[in-house]
Design a protein around this motif. Structure first.
Motif, short mmCIF file in Angstrom:
data_model
loop_
_atom_site.label_atom_id
_atom_site.label_comp_id
_atom_site.label_asym_id
_atom_site.label_seq_id
_atom_site.Cartn_x
_atom_site.Cartn_y
_atom_site.Cartn_z
N PRO A 25 33.91 36.80 46.59
CA PRO A 25 34.51 36.02 45.00
C PRO A 25 36.01 36.10 44.36
CG PRO A 25 33.22 38.71 45.43
CD PRO A 25 33.31 37.81 46.62
N SER A 26 35.99 34.78 43.96
CA SER A 26 37.32 34.02 44.00
C SER A 26 38.15 35.03 43.59
CB SER A 26 37.25 33.28 42.14
OG SER A 26 37.01 33.48 41.52
N GLY A 27 39.45 35.13 43.38
CA GLY A 27 40.71 36.02 43.34
C GLY A 27 41.05 36.98 44.13
N ILE A 28 40.64 36.86 45.49
CA ILE A 28 40.58 38.50 46.00
C ILE A 28 41.57 38.14 46.94
CG2 ILE A 28 40.16 39.47 47.98
CD1 ILE A 28 37.78 38.58 47.48
N PHE A 29 43.23 38.81 46.79
CA PHE A 29 44.63 38.65 47.94
C PHE A 29 44.55 40.22 48.85
CE2 PHE A 29 48.64 40.38 48.32
CZ PHE A 29 49.50 39.13 48.30
N ALA A 48 44.86 36.27 50.65
CA ALA A 48 44.07 34.32 50.81
C ALA A 48 43.19 35.08 51.69
CB ALA A 48 45.35 33.60 50.78
#
Length: 430
Positions: free
Chosen positions: A407-411, A413
């Motif tokens: 999933p995008s936006g995982i912190f 990077a």
């Protein structure tokens, strides 16, 4: 047992110079049965036939256990006047009829000899009789030879190192295959690992013992797993580190330890030779032996290499500890990345790892999780995985398959941030 651990680069370089014996047999690890651990010298023709019948009725042949192997003590103590080994007249009155009957059930058959004057139990060894004995074993109907390391001749007689000692029988088997036109023997070296057999065994045999004899207790399993953790590069198609026979059902192991034993042997691509009295086997132990998802990794036709540790866990990486071996292992397979989490502690443990600690996992991807013991699909792993409350000396075996982008936006990077950087050179913190 003490040993010097070679660095990964040095060991890989040595192994790269060794080519596997690929003569059309035993490309994959051998699965079957061996008499020694359950019966030692208390064997006879009826026992072998009963064992084969039990293997078939219990469904072991169906899932891939194809070999029924005799170990030591089958012969008369002395050769004939003409120099031939002969079967014990009372216990094996017609050994060829026995192998014919076992073959008719769908199995192959194995026998035992020794590279010295005598076998370890004091029966005739094959030194200076290699081709004669190999021919005899073939005439008796055998397909597989376990070759031991007892009663070594004096130096001024043998004038060989350990490699040359085993090459004598390897050459005899190759000659026999060429002259007889029959399939080559599967040749299993039982050298106990004293001369770094994992470096040279591939020139001669399809498997080679890497330690001394196994015992049905956790300390023995842990020591063998520890030793094998440093030499996994020795295993690939047609050549396998042999961690010795399976001790499931012989007492001394808990159910969880039995699962760990089978998992470590199978995923390390060791031969799987059952050493249990099958007439007394429990349904729980039979269930372990017939775990087809684990067996499929051992018998993978596409990927021949073993799993290897990617983190030791309790100890710093590359630490040799015969009581607490490496805990985090992985490797490739035709259907995904295999993981083995081994709780070497004497208490339950929660085991955590970042996916990309394994070299076989891609960053930025998520993975479906298949549990190879519960036979369940357990959702999707993103960046890391946690196994909760793994029992003492217990194991978790997983198959992870790529399930697309994470999933995008995982912190942050990068899940493993060491040396991870932006294109402008800014390092990414954890």
């Amino acid at each position: 047992m003490s040993f010097k651990v070679l660095g990964g680069v040095a060991l890989a370089s040595l192994l790269a110079s060794v080519t596997a014996l690929d003569n059309g047999v035993a490309r994959l690890p051998v699965l079957g049965y061996n008499t020694w651990n359950a019966y030692q010298c208390n064997i006879d023709q009826d026992l072998m036939l009963t064992t084969a019948k039990l293997m078939k009725s219990l469904g072991l042949l169906e899932v891939g256990y194809h070999y029924v192997n005799i170990d030591d003590c089958y012969a008369e103590k002395n050769r004939t006047a003409s120099g031939d080994i002969i079967p014990d007249k009372i216990r094996f009155p017609n050994i060829k009829a026995m192998t014919d009957e076992i073959h008719a059930m769908g199995f192959k058959t194995g026998i035992y000899s020794d590279s010295g004057w005598f076998t370890c139990a004091g029966y005739p060894g094959s030194f200076q009789n290699e081709l004669r004995d190999a021919t005899t074993f073939q005439n008796w109907g055998f397909d597989y030879l376990k070759y031991d390391n007892c009663y070594i001749p004096y130096d001024d007689i043998i004038r060989q190192g350990i490699v040359g000692k085993y090459q004598r029988m390897a050459d005899a088997l190759a000659t026999l295959a060429k002259t007889s036109g029959k399939p080559p023997f599967v040749f299993s070296l039982c050298e106990w690992g004293w001369s770094q057999v994992w470096l040279w065994g591939k020139n001669f045999g399809h498997s080679w013992r890497v330690t001394g004899d196994i015992a049905p207790e956790w300390n023995s399993l842990a020591a063998i797993i520890n030793f094998n953790s440093f030499i996994t590069q020795g295993t690939d198609f047609s050549g396998h580190n042999d961690m010795d026979m399976l001790q499931l059902g012989n007492g001394g192991l808990t159910f969880e330890e039995a699962k760990s034993h089978f998992t470590a042997w199978a995923l390390n691509k060791s031969p799987l030779l059952i050493g249990t009295n099958l007439s007394a086997i429990t349904s729980d132990i039979l269930g372990i032996l017939k775990n087809t998802e684990i067996l499929a990794i051992n018998q993978d036709p596409v990927v021949g290499q073993s799993i290897s540790p990617f983190r030791w866990g309790l100890n710093p990486d590359w630490t040799s500890n015969s009581s607490f071996p490496a805990q985090y292992w992985s490797g490739p397979s035709q259907n995904g990345t295999v993981f083995m989490l081994l709780n070497t502690l004497n208490e339950p443990s929660t085991m955590f790892f970042n996916l990309t600690e394994s070299p076989w996992i891609r960053a930025g991807r998520q993975y479906s999780v298949r549990d190879l013991w519960t036979h369940t699909n357990n959702g999707t792993a993103v960046r890391n995985f946690t196994a909760h409350n793994v029992p003492p000396h217990g194991v978790v075996a997983l198959l992870l398959k790529d399930a697309g982008d994470e999933p995008s936006g995982i912190f942050p990077a990068c899940s493993v941030w060491f040396q991870c950087a932006d294109k402008n050179g800014t390092h990414v913190g954890g």
